[in-house]
Design a protein around this motif. Structure first.
Motif, PDB file in Angstrom:
ATOM      1  N   GLY A  36      47.307  30.831 -39.312  1.00 54.85           N
ATOM      2  CA  GLY A  36      48.430  30.551 -38.249  1.00 54.85           C
ATOM      3  C   GLY A  36      48.454  28.920 -37.999  1.00 54.85           C
ATOM      4  O   GLY A  36      49.193  28.564 -37.217  1.00 54.85           O
ATOM      5  N   TRP A  37      47.487  28.135 -38.505  1.00 55.61           N
ATOM      6  CA  TRP A  37      47.535  26.778 -38.222  1.00 55.61           C
ATOM      7  C   TRP A  37      48.078  26.028 -39.491  1.00 55.61           C
ATOM      8  O   TRP A  37      48.118  26.531 -40.484  1.00 55.61           O
ATOM      9  N   GLN A  38      48.816  25.058 -38.958  1.00 57.05           N
ATOM     10  CA  GLN A  38      49.332  24.077 -39.973  1.00 57.05           C
ATOM     11  C   GLN A  38      48.850  22.679 -39.693  1.00 57.05           C
ATOM     12  O   GLN A  38      48.337  22.337 -38.825  1.00 57.05           O
ATOM     13  N   VAL A  39      49.077  21.862 -41.116  1.00 55.40           N
ATOM     14  CA  VAL A  39      48.545  20.556 -41.131  1.00 55.40           C
ATOM     15  C   VAL A  39      49.615  19.554 -40.991  1.00 55.40           C
ATOM     16  O   VAL A  39      50.698  19.810 -41.181  1.00 55.40           O
ATOM     17  N   LYS A  40      49.204  18.547 -40.033  1.00 60.07           N
ATOM     18  CA  LYS A  40      49.904  17.315 -39.818  1.00 60.07           C
ATOM     19  C   LYS A  40      49.376  15.989 -40.056  1.00 60.07           C
ATOM     20  O   LYS A  40      48.216  15.764 -39.664  1.00 60.07           O
ATOM     21  N   SER A  41      49.689  15.360 -40.985  1.00 61.15           N
ATOM     22  CA  SER A  41      48.962  14.135 -41.706  1.00 61.15           C
ATOM     23  C   SER A  41      49.658  13.020 -40.976  1.00 61.15           C
ATOM     24  O   SER A  41      50.857  12.852 -41.121  1.00 61.15           O
ATOM     25  N   PHE A  42      48.833  12.051 -40.610  1.00 58.76           N
ATOM     26  CA  PHE A  42      49.089  10.747 -40.025  1.00 58.76           C
ATOM     27  C   PHE A  42      48.903   9.391 -40.939  1.00 58.76           C
ATOM     28  O   PHE A  42      49.580   8.517 -41.189  1.00 58.76           O
ATOM     29  N   GLN A  43      47.675   9.524 -41.175  1.00 55.85           N
ATOM     30  CA  GLN A  43      47.005   8.568 -41.973  1.00 55.85           C
ATOM     31  C   GLN A  43      45.999   9.043 -42.865  1.00 55.85           C
ATOM     32  O   GLN A  43      44.893   9.549 -42.494  1.00 55.85           O
ATOM     33  N   GLY A  44      46.257   9.184 -44.113  1.00 52.55           N
ATOM     34  CA  GLY A  44      45.302  10.060 -45.085  1.00 52.55           C
ATOM     35  C   GLY A  44      45.016  11.353 -44.654  1.00 52.55           C
ATOM     36  O   GLY A  44      45.695  12.195 -43.664  1.00 52.55           O
ATOM     37  N   GLU A  45      43.907  11.933 -44.985  1.00 51.54           N
ATOM     38  CA  GLU A  45      43.445  13.315 -44.479  1.00 51.54           C
ATOM     39  C   GLU A  45      42.288  13.340 -43.941  1.00 51.54           C
ATOM     40  O   GLU A  45      41.259  13.169 -44.922  1.00 51.54           O
ATOM     41  N   THR A  46      42.038  13.789 -42.757  1.00 54.31           N
ATOM     42  CA  THR A  46      40.695  14.324 -42.494  1.00 54.31           C
ATOM     43  C   THR A  46      40.541  15.777 -42.931  1.00 54.31           C
ATOM     44  O   THR A  46      41.387  16.412 -42.987  1.00 54.31           O
ATOM     45  N   THR A  47      39.326  15.685 -43.412  1.00 56.60           N
ATOM     46  CA  THR A  47      38.991  17.151 -43.990  1.00 56.60           C
ATOM     47  C   THR A  47      38.398  18.242 -42.903  1.00 56.60           C
ATOM     48  O   THR A  47      37.744  17.844 -42.250  1.00 56.60           O
ATOM     49  N   TYR A  48      39.007  19.302 -43.163  1.00 56.67           N
ATOM     50  CA  TYR A  48      38.970  20.418 -42.268  1.00 56.67           C
ATOM     51  C   TYR A  48      38.334  21.399 -43.048  1.00 56.67           C
ATOM     52  O   TYR A  48      38.971  22.066 -43.887  1.00 56.67           O
ATOM     53  N   THR A  49      37.240  22.016 -42.801  1.00 59.24           N
ATOM     54  CA  THR A  49      36.587  23.107 -43.763  1.00 59.24           C
ATOM     55  C   THR A  49      35.846  24.168 -42.949  1.00 59.24           C
ATOM     56  O   THR A  49      34.851  23.916 -42.215  1.00 59.24           O
TER      57      THR A  49
END
Length: 216
Positions: A36-49
């Motif tokens: 149910g979570w969505q990604v929003k990128s602003f500058q590159g990608e922080t990794t979430y694992t």
């Protein structure tokens, strides 16, 4: 303007169609599952694992000059569940960065956002941001340097509690009243972000469950 703000406002302008108010006494979000979570990128990608540390499940976040976040849309009735609680852990803070109240220093190892949508008037969207700061002391609060519609509140500061899970419990309804000067009956989304795009430094954190609860 910081590019993350128009993107955030554009996202939150869509929240007018968010799901109905939650009726249960406890509304639980589990970032480690990402359902149910969505990604929003602003500058590159922080990794979430998703992973485990110290025998506990959580969501590992690592930023190296990057800024992206995860958000979940759900309208939460604060008259029923005015308390927000979560666990988080910071393993690495940025070193010798700019003033955290400045545009150049608007980076944090861990942030938890709650968002009140402005609907089609997206510029009226308001956000309270709980942060783990590198230098600003616990209890410090200020307007985000890019917009007065986002209020920053420091809950943890510096290296004292590094590499240990910490539990937070806040009366969100009261915090929103203090931040915006009015009673706010509902929020429309929750988000997390570990970001280092402005300073170009590195940070590492973990996020556990985020819950909305009835008042004790």
């Amino acid at each position: 303007m910081n590019p993350r703000l128009p993107l955030l406002f554009a996202l939150l302008g869509s929240l007018a169609a968010a799901p109905a108010l939650a009726g249960s006494a406890v509304v639980r979000f589990v970032p480690g599952e990402l359902n149910g979570w969505q990604v929003k990128s602003f500058q590159g990608e922080t990794t979430y694992t998703p992973g485990r540390i110290d025998g506990r499940s959580g969501l590992h976040a690592e930023a190296k000059g990057t800024a992206s976040g995860l958000f979940r849309e759900q309208r939460i009735d604060l008259t029923q569940t005015p308390v927000i609680a979560w666990d988080w852990r910071v393993d690495a803070l940025p070193q010798n960065g700019p003033d955290e109240r400045s545009k150049a220093g608007d980076d944090f190892a861990a942030r938890v956002y709650v968002v009140i949508s402005g609907g089609v008037a997206f510029w009226k969207t308001r956000t309270l941001v709980y942060v783990w700061a590198a230098r600003e002391p616990a209890g410090a609060h200020w307007d985000n340097p890019f917009t007065g519609n986002a209020k920053m509140l420091v809950l943890r500061s510096g290296p004292k509690d590094l590499r240990h899970w910490q539990h937070e419990t806040r009366n969100l309804a009261a915090d929103l009243r203090t931040a915006f000067g009015e009673d706010i009956p509902a929020v429309d989304a929750v988000a997390i972000m570990t970001d280092m795009d402005n300073s170009g430094r590195a940070a590492e954190a973990w996020y556990g469950d985020i819950e909305f609860r009835a008042a004790p």
